[in-house]
Design a protein around this motif. Sequence first.
Motif, PDB file in Angstrom:
ATOM      1  N   ASP A  81      -3.048  -2.990  -6.189  1.00  0.00           N
ATOM      2  CA  ASP A  81      -2.576  -3.536  -4.916  1.00  0.00           C
ATOM      3  C   ASP A  81      -3.516  -4.684  -4.548  1.00  0.00           C
ATOM      4  O   ASP A  81      -4.697  -4.474  -4.309  1.00  0.00           O
ATOM      5  CB  ASP A  81      -2.632  -2.411  -3.863  1.00  0.00           C
ATOM      6  CG  ASP A  81      -2.255  -2.878  -2.469  1.00  0.00           C
ATOM      7  OD1 ASP A  81      -1.792  -4.024  -2.310  1.00  0.00           O
ATOM      8  OD2 ASP A  81      -2.440  -2.076  -1.523  1.00  0.00           O
TER       9      ASP A  81
ATOM     10  N   LYS B 111      -4.882   2.427   2.212  1.00  0.00           N
ATOM     11  CA  LYS B 111      -4.637   2.510   3.644  1.00  0.00           C
ATOM     12  C   LYS B 111      -3.359   1.744   4.033  1.00  0.00           C
ATOM     13  O   LYS B 111      -3.167   0.603   3.676  1.00  0.00           O
ATOM     14  CB  LYS B 111      -5.832   1.902   4.376  1.00  0.00           C
ATOM     15  CG  LYS B 111      -6.025   2.449   5.760  1.00  0.00           C
ATOM     16  CD  LYS B 111      -7.404   2.048   6.274  1.00  0.00           C
ATOM     17  CE  LYS B 111      -7.331   1.749   7.754  1.00  0.00           C
ATOM     18  NZ  LYS B 111      -8.380   0.825   8.179  1.00  0.00           N
TER      19      LYS B 111
ATOM     20  N   SER C  92       0.834  -1.209   0.000  1.00  0.00           N
ATOM     21  CA  SER C  92       0.000   0.000   0.000  1.00  0.00           C
ATOM     22  C   SER C  92       0.863   1.251   0.000  1.00  0.00           C
ATOM     23  O   SER C  92       0.575   2.222  -0.701  1.00  0.00           O
ATOM     24  CB  SER C  92      -0.928   0.006   1.213  1.00  0.00           C
ATOM     25  OG  SER C  92      -1.707  -1.164   1.221  1.00  0.00           O
TER      26      SER C  92
ATOM     27  N   THR D  82      -4.767  -5.040   5.887  1.00  0.00           N
ATOM     28  CA  THR D  82      -5.438  -3.742   5.853  1.00  0.00           C
ATOM     29  C   THR D  82      -6.117  -3.507   4.516  1.00  0.00           C
ATOM     30  O   THR D  82      -7.105  -2.798   4.428  1.00  0.00           O
ATOM     31  CB  THR D  82      -4.457  -2.585   6.107  1.00  0.00           C
ATOM     32  OG1 THR D  82      -3.257  -2.872   5.414  1.00  0.00           O
ATOM     33  CG2 THR D  82      -4.210  -2.400   7.575  1.00  0.00           C
ATOM     34  N   THR D  83      -5.569  -4.111   3.470  1.00  0.00           N
ATOM     35  CA  THR D  83      -6.133  -3.895   2.146  1.00  0.00           C
ATOM     36  C   THR D  83      -7.129  -5.007   1.860  1.00  0.00           C
ATOM     37  O   THR D  83      -6.760  -6.146   1.671  1.00  0.00           O
ATOM     38  CB  THR D  83      -5.021  -3.956   1.091  1.00  0.00           C
ATOM     39  OG1 THR D  83      -3.931  -3.207   1.576  1.00  0.00           O
ATOM     40  CG2 THR D  83      -5.473  -3.380  -0.216  1.00  0.00           C
TER      41      THR D  83
HETATM   42 MG   LIG Z   1      -1.894  -3.023   2.193  1.00  0.00          MG
END
Ligand SMILES: [Mg+2]
Length: 364
Positions: free
Chosen positions: A115, A88, A76, A95-96
């Motif tokens: 991503d 983020k 990220s 988190t992604t």
């Molecule tokens: Mg990430």
Amino acid sequence: MGIPEKIKRIEDDLHKTQVNKKTEHHIGLLKAKLAKLKREQEEQASRGGGSSIGFDLKKSGDATVVLIGLPSVGKSTLLNKLTNAKSKVAAYQFTTLTVVPGAMEYKGARIQVLDLPGIIAGASSGKGLGKRVLSVARSADLILFLVDVFQPEAATVLMRELISIGIRVDQSPPNVVIETTSSGGITVSPQVKLTKINEELVKDILRVYDKNSARVIIREDISDEQLVDVLLGNRVYIPSITVMNKVDLVNAGFIHELSSKLPYKFIPISAEGNVNLTALKEEIYNHLNLIRIYMRPRGKEADMEEPLIVRSGSSVLDICNKLHRRMKDDLRYAQIWGKSVRFGGQKVGITHRLMDEDVITLVT
Ligand SMILES: [Mg+2]
Ligand SMILES: Nc1nc2c(ncn2[C@@H]2O[C@H](COP(=O)(O)OP(=O)(O)O)[C@@H](O)[C@H]2O)c(=O)[nH]1
């Protein structure tokens, strides 16, 4: 016996067979059968409705690059640095959660960077967000493996994951043609000396795929796996680069030692510390094999501001198609100034191949 049991049987057989000259043929056939069963299993699963909603990203821009890396390696962070995306970033895993696209502008090209969320070892067999996410990589023009400087062996793990969903990284399609014939059995015509497979194995593998009558022209020294790839026909061939992130945490000696002991080449960067990011953009651009073509309206100056970006090897026809649907029907000829012609203003036809920084006038 169901497909899973058949797969299990073959896998057991493979495990207990010693690899040597005498068992080569047997092993080659087992692998071919295994690949066929796995495809059948896949087809059954997709009929069961494993939808891919949320991951059917539309391609946009001139080319697509996919970031592949274990959680927390800095995907990220890198995406945010390379593109306009706002992905983020956090110091914890996963988190992604959806595929985050960003656009990177470089040398006039608009490159889509994706991503991919939470890929972990075993993703191809359904662990983590698994196969669905990984399969986004199939439509990429370039795969960017991102690894952490303290976990460089992950590159090999990730590579294996891609191989098992039919992506062939840094390989070209095997130079083999298989023509099905109505009768006459199988004939094999090798144009080069075969060292990894023999004609008998080629024939037997074809029979596994129910091709009992065919002409096989082999123009390179392929392996049994490559022959199976050709028979399955659903493989994609994508180039890659490997990028080592967080080099701000180590010294130059550490990097040097890594480059001498790792089996692959890498580009050292620090996404957070902005180290080597321009060089990385240049590498991405170069690996995509893009060329810039400038349009010159008839009797006017060329537009040197906004080139058309196309893949290396593109022809006048590809330019027409990029402009609009009817262009190729209306075209009388093209005029070119640049490296692909002998003199400036040379008239060429629709099949003419262009080179980087050519200027083109389309005469309709
Ligand atoms: Mg990430
Ligand atoms: N030291 C250092 N930390 C980094 C670098 N790039 C990312 N990080 C940190 O690594 C953690 C994970 O980053 P993130 O981009 O969320 O990783 P992702 O899970 O692969 O998307 C965050 O705490 C980042 O601040 C870098 O170049 N150097």
